[in-house]
Every structure is written in C-alpha cells, then in structure tokens.
Design a protein around this motif. Structure first.
Motif, PDB file in Angstrom:
ATOM      1  N   GLY A  80      -1.463  -2.148  12.323  1.00  8.40           N
ATOM      2  CA  GLY A  80      -0.895  -2.945  11.248  1.00  8.40           C
ATOM      3  C   GLY A  80       0.473  -2.495  10.787  1.00  8.40           C
ATOM      4  O   GLY A  80       1.102  -3.146   9.970  1.00  8.40           O
ATOM      5  N   GLN A  81       0.958  -1.362  11.302  1.00 10.22           N
ATOM      6  CA  GLN A  81       2.272  -0.896  10.870  1.00 10.22           C
ATOM      7  C   GLN A  81       3.329  -1.266  11.899  1.00 10.22           C
ATOM      8  O   GLN A  81       3.028  -1.577  13.039  1.00 10.22           O
ATOM      9  CB  GLN A  81       2.262   0.617  10.692  1.00 10.22           C
ATOM     10  CG  GLN A  81       1.572   1.049   9.404  1.00 10.22           C
ATOM     11  CD  GLN A  81       1.826   2.510   9.118  1.00 10.22           C
ATOM     12  OE1 GLN A  81       2.586   3.176   9.798  1.00 10.22           O
ATOM     13  NE2 GLN A  81       1.164   3.016   8.087  1.00 10.22           N
ATOM     14  N   SER A  82       4.572  -1.211  11.438  1.00 17.24           N
ATOM     15  CA  SER A  82       5.681  -1.486  12.337  1.00 17.24           C
ATOM     16  C   SER A  82       5.630  -0.559  13.536  1.00 17.24           C
ATOM     17  O   SER A  82       5.434   0.638  13.400  1.00 17.24           O
ATOM     18  CB  SER A  82       6.996  -1.272  11.592  1.00 17.24           C
ATOM     19  OG  SER A  82       8.048  -1.146  12.502  1.00 17.24           O
ATOM     20  N   LYS A  83       5.810  -1.137  14.719  1.00 12.76           N
ATOM     21  CA  LYS A  83       5.791  -0.319  15.932  1.00 12.76           C
ATOM     22  C   LYS A  83       7.209   0.097  16.325  1.00 12.76           C
ATOM     23  O   LYS A  83       7.415   0.661  17.387  1.00 12.76           O
ATOM     24  CB  LYS A  83       5.139  -1.105  17.078  1.00 12.76           C
ATOM     25  CG  LYS A  83       3.656  -1.377  16.848  1.00 12.76           C
ATOM     26  CD  LYS A  83       2.823  -0.103  16.936  1.00 12.76           C
ATOM     27  CE  LYS A  83       1.338  -0.366  16.786  1.00 12.76           C
ATOM     28  NZ  LYS A  83       0.922  -0.680  15.432  1.00 12.76           N
ATOM     29  N   SER A  84       8.153  -0.253  15.481  1.00  8.35           N
ATOM     30  CA  SER A  84       9.533   0.063  15.808  1.00  8.35           C
ATOM     31  C   SER A  84       9.684   1.546  16.097  1.00  8.35           C
ATOM     32  O   SER A  84       9.443   2.377  15.230  1.00  8.35           O
ATOM     33  CB  SER A  84      10.452  -0.304  14.646  1.00  8.35           C
ATOM     34  OG  SER A  84      10.303  -1.648  14.332  1.00  8.35           O
TER      35      SER A  84
ATOM     36  N   ALA B 263       5.427  -7.426   8.864  1.00 14.72           N
ATOM     37  CA  ALA B 263       4.639  -6.438   9.607  1.00 14.72           C
ATOM     38  C   ALA B 263       5.516  -5.560  10.502  1.00 14.72           C
ATOM     39  O   ALA B 263       5.229  -4.385  10.700  1.00 14.72           O
ATOM     40  CB  ALA B 263       3.572  -7.148  10.437  1.00 14.72           C
ATOM     41  N   ARG B 264       6.602  -6.141  11.031  1.00 10.96           N
ATOM     42  CA  ARG B 264       7.475  -5.385  11.938  1.00 10.96           C
ATOM     43  C   ARG B 264       8.592  -4.633  11.211  1.00 10.96           C
ATOM     44  O   ARG B 264       9.396  -3.967  11.860  1.00 10.96           O
ATOM     45  CB  ARG B 264       8.107  -6.341  12.952  1.00 10.96           C
ATOM     46  CG  ARG B 264       7.114  -6.978  13.895  1.00 10.96           C
ATOM     47  CD  ARG B 264       7.830  -7.919  14.844  1.00 10.96           C
ATOM     48  NE  ARG B 264       6.885  -8.532  15.770  1.00 10.96           N
ATOM     49  CZ  ARG B 264       7.197  -8.852  17.019  1.00 10.96           C
ATOM     50  NH1 ARG B 264       8.408  -8.613  17.481  1.00 10.96           N
ATOM     51  NH2 ARG B 264       6.309  -9.407  17.800  1.00 10.96           N
ATOM     52  N   TRP B 265       8.642  -4.773   9.916  1.00 13.23           N
ATOM     53  CA  TRP B 265       9.710  -4.155   9.117  1.00 13.23           C
ATOM     54  C   TRP B 265       9.360  -2.688   8.902  1.00 13.23           C
ATOM     55  O   TRP B 265       8.347  -2.378   8.267  1.00 13.23           O
ATOM     56  CB  TRP B 265       9.800  -4.883   7.783  1.00 13.23           C
ATOM     57  CG  TRP B 265      11.085  -4.721   7.028  1.00 13.23           C
ATOM     58  CD1 TRP B 265      12.060  -3.799   7.207  1.00 13.23           C
ATOM     59  CD2 TRP B 265      11.521  -5.560   5.939  1.00 13.23           C
ATOM     60  NE1 TRP B 265      13.069  -3.995   6.301  1.00 13.23           N
ATOM     61  CE2 TRP B 265      12.774  -5.068   5.512  1.00 13.23           C
ATOM     62  CE3 TRP B 265      10.974  -6.664   5.277  1.00 13.23           C
ATOM     63  CZ2 TRP B 265      13.475  -5.649   4.451  1.00 13.23           C
ATOM     64  CZ3 TRP B 265      11.680  -7.234   4.228  1.00 13.23           C
ATOM     65  CH2 TRP B 265      12.908  -6.735   3.829  1.00 13.23           C
TER      66      TRP B 265
ATOM     67  N   GLY C  32       2.026  -6.948   5.733  1.00 12.31           N
ATOM     68  CA  GLY C  32       2.368  -8.073   6.600  1.00 12.31           C
ATOM     69  C   GLY C  32       1.311  -8.290   7.661  1.00 12.31           C
ATOM     70  O   GLY C  32       0.740  -7.337   8.179  1.00 12.31           O
TER      71      GLY C  32
END
Lengths: 193, 197
Positions: free
Chosen positions: B182-186, A37-39, A54
C-alpha cells in the motif's frame, strides 16, 4: 567523560528550547487514488506527519466508504481521474456535488482538495477530449469547495499542462506522475501547509 | 541566533577535531550532512544536519555520541542521539545499538536495534539487519532490510548497493525500495559517504 555528558545535555536543552507553533506538526492524511498511493510522502514531506491512504483504481465510491474516518483531522484529497469514464458527458456538475459531499463526509476539520490532473494524449480516448471534461469537472469541484468551510482547493491542472495535454516531463505513462510531477504538486501543497 | 549557535558549535567541533586529526565529514542517505569527532579509540561525538529542499526552519539537526568496541571479529557500537527541527515542531531521540560480526574476512553480518521516539509519531522500536560482502579489493556489495527512518517516518525498506572503501574515503550508494503493502514503491537512491581528515 563527565564534561562530554554536560556538553551534550546543554546542547540538548538549547536545541529542545527552540520552540514554535506550526500546523505541520499534525497528521495530514492523504486520501485518493493511485496518484496518492504512488506519492512518496516521506520523501516529499520529510518534516511533516503524513499518512498515505491512497488506493489504486479508486474513485468517489472509495471516498464515500471512508465517511467519518477523519473526524476533526486534516486531509489532502486527490481523486477523480478514475471516475472520468463513469460520468456521462454533461453530468460534471452533479459529479462535482457528489465528490465534494463525499469529501465533506470524511469529517476532517481541514480539507485540501487537489484538482484532477490532465492526461496525456494517449490516455484521452473519449469523443469529447478528456482534458476538456476534466477542466469542466475541476471548475465545478472548485465552485463546490468554495461553499464549504475549511476547504481549500488547489489548482494544479494548468501547472501540469503543455500543449493541451499532461506535460511529458511530469509523467511516466501519461496518467501517473513522475518525480518531477510530484515536485510540482508538492510545492503547491507546501505553500498552503 | 540559532544559526549562529549551530555555526559556532560546528566550527568548534571541526577546528578541534581537524587539529587533532580525528574528524570525519560526510553524507547520510543523500539528505543529511554530518561531522563526527573521535575523542579516543572508543568514543566519538557527532553533529548531523538535514539538507531537505525545505525552508531553514524545517531543517533537522541531530547530535549524537557513540561508544565503540571490538572483541576479535565482533564489533559493538551504542549511539544515543537527540534531534529537532529549528522551529521546534518536533524532536526525536533514541539510540542505535549495532553489532557486527565478520565471517571469514569477506562477509560481515550486521544488526541494529533502534529504540526511537518521535514527538509526533511517538515511540517505535526500529531495526536493521544486513550483510556486507567484499567482492573485489575496496569494493563490497551491501544488502539490508531496515525499518529505521531514512527521513522521519519509519518504513519497511530493502536497501541494496555497493560500498567503496579506501584509507580515508568511503562511498556507499544504495537503492532503497519500500516493501510495505500500500505504500509508494518509488525507489530512492540513498547515497552515504565519509571522508576521514
């Protein structure tokens, strides 16, 4: 203006004819826990069709709930670290069989399974060192993947390790990956794609 | 052969434009370099190339032409484009239609509609809305909401940062954060800049 239009049309035709075959032009669904999910897939795979499925905190039950969802597709699976505390010591082989069965039931024609990454010392709180158990689980998962057609097992465990624990440069909190950590995993996946 | 073609086209555009003193070289969102050539006050053509950490065959190249006009404090630009990767895995085409309106000299509101087709992700209407506020001499604050792809995939992102403008050089570092569930928070640092030669 007419000349400009002709020039642009010619450039478009030339560039458009640069054809080729590659599996990269298919959707790769990334399935698993918070490590998926963090990718930031758009950033790390800018030329690929990707989809992030994810779910933070998920484990093998989540994989089982997705049975048949990716029929004929392509999946990259990274999961298992959240199940560590739920698997009694000594049951690693049984867990690996359940895990790989759940992945197989996703229905994908092409499956890439990434090993469970190691943890840093502050996340290892079981009597038997968690990283030793993860290593055992990974070995069992690798063995089960070897019996399944279309499965590729990608071992990143040792790449992320330093002094027996997750390398501090590759993590923010001892469990989740930093950008550098994702770069290591991404490079391994790209080698396969 | 493809590299030679690109090199020749780039060299041709660069030489012709530099000779005429109407070229801008720059960077978009950290991972694309570009050159645009102003044909006259209203038209320009441009070439953009990715600098992904990927093999050369997976690099993306895009050509674009733009028409620009202004009516008092309102500016309008229409920029059709076509792009592909060298191995032909996919191509994209579309147009960015942008309208900007300056309010009281300091604040500029801007909106872009981007009908965009990607041969893999197929058609999507993307858009961006934002504001630029001059806060001190050459320094402005920028805030945007955008679904226009930064790389290939359309994402819902908020972008905030600064813009420095001088006579020939502008630099705009933005912090880009996904706001989709739901998505990457980067967060990404998306640096854009242009140098008018």
């Amino acid at each position: 203006m007419k000349k400009l239009f002709i020039l642009l049309t010619m450039m478009a035709a030339i560039l458009g004819s640069c054809g080729g075959d590659s599996d990269l032009n298919k959707v790769y669904s990334f399935v698993g826990d918070s490590l998926i999910a963090r990718w930031d897939l758009s950033y790390f795979f800018p030329a690929c069709l990707t989809r992030n499925d994810g779910v933070s905190g998920s484990g093998v039950q989540y994989l089982e709930s997705l049975g048949g969802k990716y029929a004929g597709g392509r999946v990259v699976v990274l999961s298992g670290t959240n199940d560590l505390g739920l698997v009694p010591s000594g049951d690693e082989q049984a867990y690996a069989e359940r895990f790989v069965e759940a992945v197989a039931n996703l229905g994908a024609g092409r499956v890439i399974v990434i090993s469970i990454p190691p943890r840093s010392k502050n996340w290892c709180h079981n009597e038997l060192d968690d990283n030793t158990r993860i290593r055992i689980m990974n070995a069992s998962i690798a063995k089960e993947c070897g019996t399944r057609p279309g499965f590729t097992y990608v071992d990143v465990f040792d790449l992320l390790l330093r002094d027996g624990y997750l390398n501090g440069e590759y993590t923010h909190d001892g469990l989740h990956m930093s950008e550098q950590g994702y770069e290591i995993i991404t490079k391994k996946i790209k080698d396969i794609l | 052969m493809k590299r030679l073609l690109i090199a020749v086209l780039t060299a041709f555009i660069s030489c012709a434009a530099v000779a005429a003193g109407r070229v801008e070289l720059g960077l978009r969102d950290t991972r694309f370099i570009y050159a645009t050539w102003n044909i006259n006050h209203h038209f320009n053509i441009g070439l953009e190339h990715s600098v992904y950490s990927e093999k050369f065959k997976l690099q993306h190249i895009r050509i674009a032409a733009a028409y620009h006009t202004s009516i008092k404090d309102l500016s309008i630009e229409c920029k059709p484009y076509f792009g592909t990767v060298y191995n032909g895995d996919y191509y994209d085409l579309g147009a960015q239609i942008t309208a900007g309106y300056r309010i009281a000299g300091r604040l500029t509101l801007e909106a872009t509609v981007n009908p965009h087709y990607d041969s893999g992700y197929e058609y999507k209407t993307c858009w961006r809305a934002g504001a630029t506020c001059r806060i001190w001499r050459e320094l402005s604050a920028v805030a945007q909401y955008s679904t226009i792809p930064e790389y290939r995939q359309s994402e819902k992102r908020v972008r905030v940062g600064l813009r420095f403008d001088t006579e020939r050089l502008w630099i705009m570092p933005l912090l880009s954060i996904s706001v989709a569930s739901g998505q990457s928070k980067s967060p990404r640092v998306a640096v854009s800049m242009g140098w008018r030669i």
